[in-house]
Design an enzyme around this catalytic site. Structure first.
Site, PDB file in Angstrom:
ATOM      1  N   HIS A 148       0.817  -1.213   0.000  1.00  0.00           N
ATOM      2  CA  HIS A 148       0.000   0.000   0.000  1.00  0.00           C
ATOM      3  C   HIS A 148       0.851   1.263   0.000  1.00  0.00           C
ATOM      4  CE1 HIS A 148      -3.297  -2.757   1.774  1.00  0.00           C
ATOM      5  NE2 HIS A 148      -3.358  -2.710   0.451  1.00  0.00           N
ATOM      6  N   ASP A 198      -2.868  -8.401  -7.520  1.00  0.00           N
ATOM      7  CA  ASP A 198      -2.541  -8.966  -6.220  1.00  0.00           C
ATOM      8  C   ASP A 198      -3.416 -10.194  -5.965  1.00  0.00           C
ATOM      9  OD1 ASP A 198      -1.936  -9.456  -3.564  1.00  0.00           O
ATOM     10  OD2 ASP A 198      -3.223  -7.863  -2.807  1.00  0.00           O
TER      11      ASP A 198
END
Length: 302
Positions: A19, A176
């Site tokens: 992130h 992801d």
């Protein structure tokens, strides 16, 4: 397979790396007035409660965001990431963690677009409900802002094709997958190869675990051979791997067509993450790019 639930791992050291890098990629795209699109092929549930449910069982967030939460010495890029998490915790207590969709939404602008895919039916419903709630809070009267975020319950590997290239010819694709099965590694490679033929100038960010399995070890080298303008590969290890090979001790972010600002930022940042998130002498990082043969490495000494 649909057994994987990211809630078990929310906020761990791998999420910190993923992130933090994602936010910096979007900050760079936001420097130009022209809009951009973010496509998340495996979006998850969007928000995760850390004080109950799946996340509290293993408490993996204690290996990641918890170690950063109360520190006063955060480098600017880390502080920016922590500030995004704080938006979900206005009382200062760490109870909720934002997944990639919320991290992206927090830094995107009104003109930018977010396209989310999630195959797991339960997480897909939670994701939809979370963004519906967020939209209602921001825009109680409703004026068409819903077009800014669109969610599709389905396979992101397949759905990506219809969205490339984005209308503005600017964007980030975040990939992801759960990597529950070895086919996920092959799907990542094939998906990016196809995507680059449709949108060669896009930025592609792939998170991957560093495991003992052959597919995990080989994937970065396969991505380095993609026909693109350049690549960057960063990995973070927080502890010495266990003898049995179980547990996630390391992960990486592989970025195709990265902004030039990313590598120097990570050179300064990664030693800090090793220091704060590392737990023994096996903690360290690697940072390499397609523009140089040199590989920077860092190891925590205890």
């Amino acid at each position: 397979m649909l057994s994987y639930r990211h809630a078990f791992h929310a906020g761990n050291h791998a999420d910190v790396l993923k992130h933090l890098v994602t936010i910096q990629l979007l900050r760079y795209l936001g420097q130009k007035d022209t809009s951009y699109m973010v496509i998340d092929t495996h979006a998850g549930a969007g928000v995760y409660a850390l004080d109950g449910g799946y996340a509290s069982k293993n408490a993996e967030f204690e290996t990641g965001i918890s170690r950063l939460w109360d520190r006063k010495d955060l480098p600017p890029a880390v502080a920016e990431y922590v500030d995004v998490v704080r938006q979900l915790n206005p009382d200062g207590k760490l109870r909720y963690y934002p997944g990639s969709p919320y991290c992206a939404d927090a830094v995107m602008r009104e003109q930018d677009r977010l396209r989310l895919f999630e195959l797991h039916p339960s997480d897909g419903k939670i994701l939809t409900d979370n963004f519906r709630r967020l939209e209602a809070e921001r825009n109680p009267r409703g004026n068409g802002r819903g077009k800014r975020v669109m969610i599709q319950l389905g396979d992101g590997f397949l759905g990506l094709k219809a969205l490339l290239p984005p209308p503005s010819r600017r964007g980030l694709v975040l990939i992801d997958p759960p990597y529950e099965v070895k086919e996920d590694y092959r799907h990542v490679k094939n998906t990016i190869e196809d995507a680059l033929t449709r949108f060669s100038t896009g930025t592609y960010a792939v998170w991957y675990p560093l495991l003992n399995r052959m597919e995990s070890r080989q994937m970065p080298d396969k991505l380095k051979r993609m026909k693109a303008n350049g690549w960057l590969n960063v990995t973070l290890t927080v502890k010495t791997p266990s003898p049995d090979g179980f547990g996630l001790h390391s992960s990486g972010m592989f970025v195709i067509n990265p902004p030039w600002t990313l590598e120097p930022m990570l050179k300064e940042l990664m030693p800090y993450l090793v220091k704060v998130l590392g737990t023994d002498s096996g903690a360290g990082f690697t940072l390499e790019s397609g523009q140089t043969k040199a590989v920077d490495t860092g190891t925590r000494r205890v």
